[in-house]
Design an enzyme around this catalytic site. Structure first.
Site, mmCIF file in Angstrom:
data_model
loop_
_atom_site.group_PDB
_atom_site.id
_atom_site.type_symbol
_atom_site.label_atom_id
_atom_site.label_comp_id
_atom_site.label_asym_id
_atom_site.label_seq_id
_atom_site.Cartn_x
_atom_site.Cartn_y
_atom_site.Cartn_z
ATOM 1 N N LYS A 56 0.966 -1.182 0.042
ATOM 2 C CA LYS A 56 0.036 0.053 0.019
ATOM 3 C C LYS A 56 0.953 1.278 0.096
ATOM 4 O O LYS A 56 2.054 1.080 0.668
ATOM 5 C CB LYS A 56 -0.786 0.018 1.135
ATOM 6 C CG LYS A 56 -1.948 -1.235 1.540
ATOM 7 C CD LYS A 56 -3.063 -1.171 0.001
ATOM 8 C CE LYS A 56 -3.923 -2.394 0.071
ATOM 9 N NZ LYS A 56 -5.208 -2.080 -0.677
ATOM 10 N N ASP A 101 -0.177 0.182 -4.491
ATOM 11 C CA ASP A 101 -1.658 0.359 -4.310
ATOM 12 C C ASP A 101 -1.928 1.645 -3.725
ATOM 13 O O ASP A 101 -1.667 1.834 -2.333
ATOM 14 C CB ASP A 101 -2.078 -0.805 -3.755
ATOM 15 C CG ASP A 101 -3.766 -0.866 -3.822
ATOM 16 O OD1 ASP A 101 -4.385 0.198 -4.275
ATOM 17 O OD2 ASP A 101 -4.469 -1.631 -3.466
ATOM 18 N N GLU A 137 -1.807 0.590 -8.677
ATOM 19 C CA GLU A 137 -3.223 0.084 -8.432
ATOM 20 C C GLU A 137 -4.123 1.244 -7.853
ATOM 21 O O GLU A 137 -3.445 1.941 -7.144
ATOM 22 C CB GLU A 137 -3.419 -1.128 -7.631
ATOM 23 C CG GLU A 137 -4.680 -1.684 -7.310
ATOM 24 C CD GLU A 137 -4.762 -2.861 -6.488
ATOM 25 O OE1 GLU A 137 -3.661 -3.662 -6.501
ATOM 26 O OE2 GLU A 137 -5.826 -3.447 -5.747
ATOM 27 N N GLU A 170 -11.545 -2.988 -8.309
ATOM 28 C CA GLU A 170 -12.133 -3.371 -6.977
ATOM 29 C C GLU A 170 -13.487 -2.260 -6.752
ATOM 30 O O GLU A 170 -14.390 -2.734 -6.276
ATOM 31 C CB GLU A 170 -11.417 -3.399 -5.944
ATOM 32 C CG GLU A 170 -11.005 -2.066 -5.443
ATOM 33 C CD GLU A 170 -9.922 -2.476 -4.076
ATOM 34 O OE1 GLU A 170 -8.838 -2.484 -4.584
ATOM 35 O OE2 GLU A 170 -10.362 -2.005 -3.109
ATOM 36 N N ASP A 224 -14.296 -7.135 -8.881
ATOM 37 C CA ASP A 224 -14.534 -7.619 -7.467
ATOM 38 C C ASP A 224 -15.771 -8.251 -7.578
ATOM 39 O O ASP A 224 -16.740 -7.891 -8.069
ATOM 40 C CB ASP A 224 -14.556 -6.334 -6.732
ATOM 41 C CG ASP A 224 -14.975 -6.650 -5.140
ATOM 42 O OD1 ASP A 224 -14.005 -6.250 -4.551
ATOM 43 O OD2 ASP A 224 -16.028 -6.988 -4.863
ATOM 44 N N HIS A 227 -9.708 -8.722 -7.596
ATOM 45 C CA HIS A 227 -9.485 -8.069 -6.319
ATOM 46 C C HIS A 227 -9.950 -9.286 -5.276
ATOM 47 O O HIS A 227 -10.914 -9.721 -5.452
ATOM 48 C CB HIS A 227 -10.289 -6.908 -6.285
ATOM 49 C CG HIS A 227 -10.212 -6.367 -4.913
ATOM 50 N ND1 HIS A 227 -11.500 -6.260 -4.228
ATOM 51 C CD2 HIS A 227 -9.330 -5.953 -4.016
ATOM 52 C CE1 HIS A 227 -11.218 -5.626 -2.895
ATOM 53 N NE2 HIS A 227 -9.936 -5.595 -2.743
#
Lengths: 460, 460
Positions: free
Chosen positions: B224, B252, B278, B305, B328, B355
């Site tokens: 992240k 991400d 992402e 997602e 997703d 995801h």
């Protein structure tokens, strides 16, 4: 020093499906409804009356309770807030309510949680107007360019419009504001009517209503379309004959087509000199609208009532996919997002022609259109705001339309307060209207020997 | 002849915010939750057990009740339905549930009403699998091309993919199906882990978990990022050192940047040879992602997602705005929409890398990835499915990951049934876990002399 002491949220539904008002190719049986938010305070307004804010978003019936439930949770964040502080930083208030990451997951910035946020922030804007003793359009028009840009949610827009560009754009309109307000006071803001064109109306009723619109001075009439091409051509022919060659005729498909189907259908109606085709396909399909716009010229493409946020509008502009910007005051999250979209529209040179009708949408979008003219685009050219003449009787400060023009709203607030009796009687399912209707259905069911569950299913 | 006799919807919330599991730049304190739907019938499955379908969608806490409420209203439409008939026409069942125009207004096809529809239809798919005695991936892979296309929601897609093209595409994969199933049985489907990279973890914890991932055979690790560039660079350096030059590192940002900011940030990290960035910006910004993709190459762009429906994915493909398709299974409205998106992805030659994580998403997307390989794209190349190793202990048929690969699910259904005790204990707010936590907080508040409302606010 006033504080927000109570939050009320009402699930208010009007039984419009009984008369096919509002019927179109996608929505055949809407019961026009509002998730209606009241923010009560322990303060008073300039007139010494209890100070409160009234706001709403519009839905078409089932699920209005879901939006109301979301609004209740979002509005609870405002309980105990100092009203002066909140109103002095409406941009911050909006960001505070949108920064709940758990609720954000349910969108983000779309669907139920965005509709409900709109209702809550609309109430906050009404409160801000009442506290200032100004109608909301005026409260915003009186702001400096910097103040107005601070209100606008510009997140995710900087590749199309920077803060500095927005300020510059507003500065350029500063000089003519007073003159434009005077002009609005004199002539009002042009509108068009959809009341003639609901799909559920007979040809005769449509023709009669179109003639009435012409007699009342309307320059634009819109017909719902999209179920049957022959039917649409027949109605367009009748309407065009009544309108004559100089007035404008528009059609609205309410999302029923795919892309190529949109192009073919509209081109089969070119002889009627249509101003726009509205919502031909999925409201999410920016690139589809761009293809349709290319394919159906000179007919314009109009969309926006389901355009769920400013990021989508940004792309409609960037992709040259839209000719008429039909933003919706209950779907965008209040003036904070509407101002951002109107700034984008001004930069890209696209006319804002808000969607209205429903419950209370006319009351709100008149403020948006007036603000756009006074402070943002500075122009009325090619602009026309939707008007549908129903359900206004439930509002304490209803729109006034004369000679096909909205009159400038003058009372403090956002024109979104309902009469307490209206909100109470049409509350679902326990208000007087609905509980009586349920009782009627239950009696009929007992007489017919059907089960209680099937009654509930019929009424749900 | 079985009928659907009961619908149960549970608001299940796990207290993941306590450990910062799942923390990222946008979502700092998620309580991973599920709106969990059970469709009960009066029939039995092949094993003679009571036949039911179990499905869910994933949320991050507050508002899960709103999704549950919407699911309850949508699922009610299935009460009394004949199970064989429903299962024989899953495309029709999906269209029936999406054709409620009043509920549609609240989206359309996005946000709360689409999440809830996903939960309901996921339960219907689980029921279909159990009735057929097959895992859902197999139920779908065994269909003829025509049957599978009839399941897929192709509305609004015809400008990118026609029904005939879709059938042809599936026909081309018919021959190798059995071989590919055998291959999956042998080696499974590749996955990657996000467990190392949550933003709330210390450098030391991240490094330890990344090393464990390498030791377990993972070829991909995701971090992240997005709050602080120096922090991101430091972590990427540590991770890249552990991964060596040949394994893949992804980042991400969970939507925190504007477009140009995305480009600048990612380019400042080019030295770490990133496979993808992402969710750099708003998930609605198709054209923004296209600009980012152009600006950050050779780093790829991954998103999905929060991509709310097939119409948005269509545009991501048309605008060449995406390199990795992270659909997703709780946000798209079940296999009916997932199959449509996987068909589009196959046509445009983009790898589907779903995801997962959350609650039950891994359990569902394994079925999607297996189906994609067996019947739709026919390829595993460049594909990798997300895996996060938490909360699986609450499911009766949890995913099995070995050597960084999902094993092929073999039990009938969609792997989405929770243990009754899990659903009960974590039901909000009345399950054992939450009511005990409320009691703890209330006792502490009494001891500290604070008001009950502030306890409620803390817990809300």
């Amino acid at each position: 020093m006033a504080r927000i002491t109570h939050v009320e949220v009402h699930d208010v539904r009007f039984p419009t499906s009984l008369t096919a008002d509002g019927s179109d190719a996608m929505n055949k049986d809407g019961d026009y409804s509002a998730a209606y938010v009241v923010l009560r305070t322990d303060g008073t307004d300039a007139a010494g009356q209890p100070l409160a804010g009234y706001g709403l978003t519009f839905t078409t019936g089932r699920g209005n309770d879901i939006v109301a439930s979301a609004a209740r949770q979002q509005a609870a964040h405002l309980l105990g807030r100092d009203v002066d502080e909140m109103v002095a930083d409406m941009g911050g208030t909006y960001r505070y309510l949108t920064s709940d990451a758990q609720m954000r997951w349910l969108g983000p910035e779309k669907g139920v949680v965005h509709l409900s946020l709109s209702a809550v922030m609309n109430a906050a804007w009404d409160l801000a107007g009442r506290l200032a003793g100004k109608p909301v359009w005026r409260l915003l028009a009186d702001m400096t360019p910097e103040q107005l840009v601070d209100v606008a949610d510009l997140r995710y827009l900087s590749d199309a419009l920077t803060r500095d560009e927005a300020i510059e754009l507003l500065r350029a309109q500063e000089a003519g504001k007073a003159e434009r307000i005077a002009h609005l006071e004199e002539v009002g803001y042009p509108c068009y009517t959809t009341s003639a064109g609901w799909l559920g109306y007979s040809d005769e009723k449509m023709a009669r209503l179109a003639q009435e619109a012409v007699d009342e001075g309307y320059q634009h009439v819109k017909l719902k379309c999209g179920l049957d091409l022959e039917h649409d051509i027949r109605r367009a022919r009748i309407a065009r004959e009544i309108l004559g060659p100089d007035r404008h005729l528009m059609i609205d498909a309410n999302q029923v087509w795919d892309v190529q189907q949109s192009i073919d259908w509209v081109n089969a109606m070119q002889e009627f000199d249509l101003l726009w085709i509205e919502e031909p396909t999925s409201p999410d399909d920016v690139l589809g609208h761009a293809a349709i716009k290319k394919g159906v010229g000179p007919v314009g493409v109009a969309t926006g009532e389901h355009c769920h946020n400013r990021v989508m509008f940004k792309q409609f502009f960037q992709a040259d996919a839209i000719d008429f910007v039909q933003l919706d005051a209950g779907r965008l999250a209040s003036m904070n997002e509407i101002v951002a979209v109107m700034l984008l529209a001004a930069k890209f040179g696209k006319p804002v022609c808000p969607h209205a009708g429903g419950v209370g949408l006319c009351e709100m979008v008149q403020h948006a259109s007036m603000l756009d003219y006074v402070a943002i685009s500075g122009s009325m050219e090619g602009r026309v705001t939707e008007f549908v003449d129903h359900l206004h009787e439930h509002f304490t400060d209803p729109v006034v339309v004369e000679n096909a023009r909205y009159r400038l709203p003058s009372k403090p607030g956002y024109s979104t307060e309902m009469y307490p009796a209206s909100a109470a009687d049409y509350s679902y399912p326990d208000g007087a209207y609905w509980s009586e209707r349920h009782a009627d259905a239950a009696r009929a069911a007992v007489a017919a020997g059907t089960a209680a569950e099937s009654v509930a299913a019929t009424l749900a």
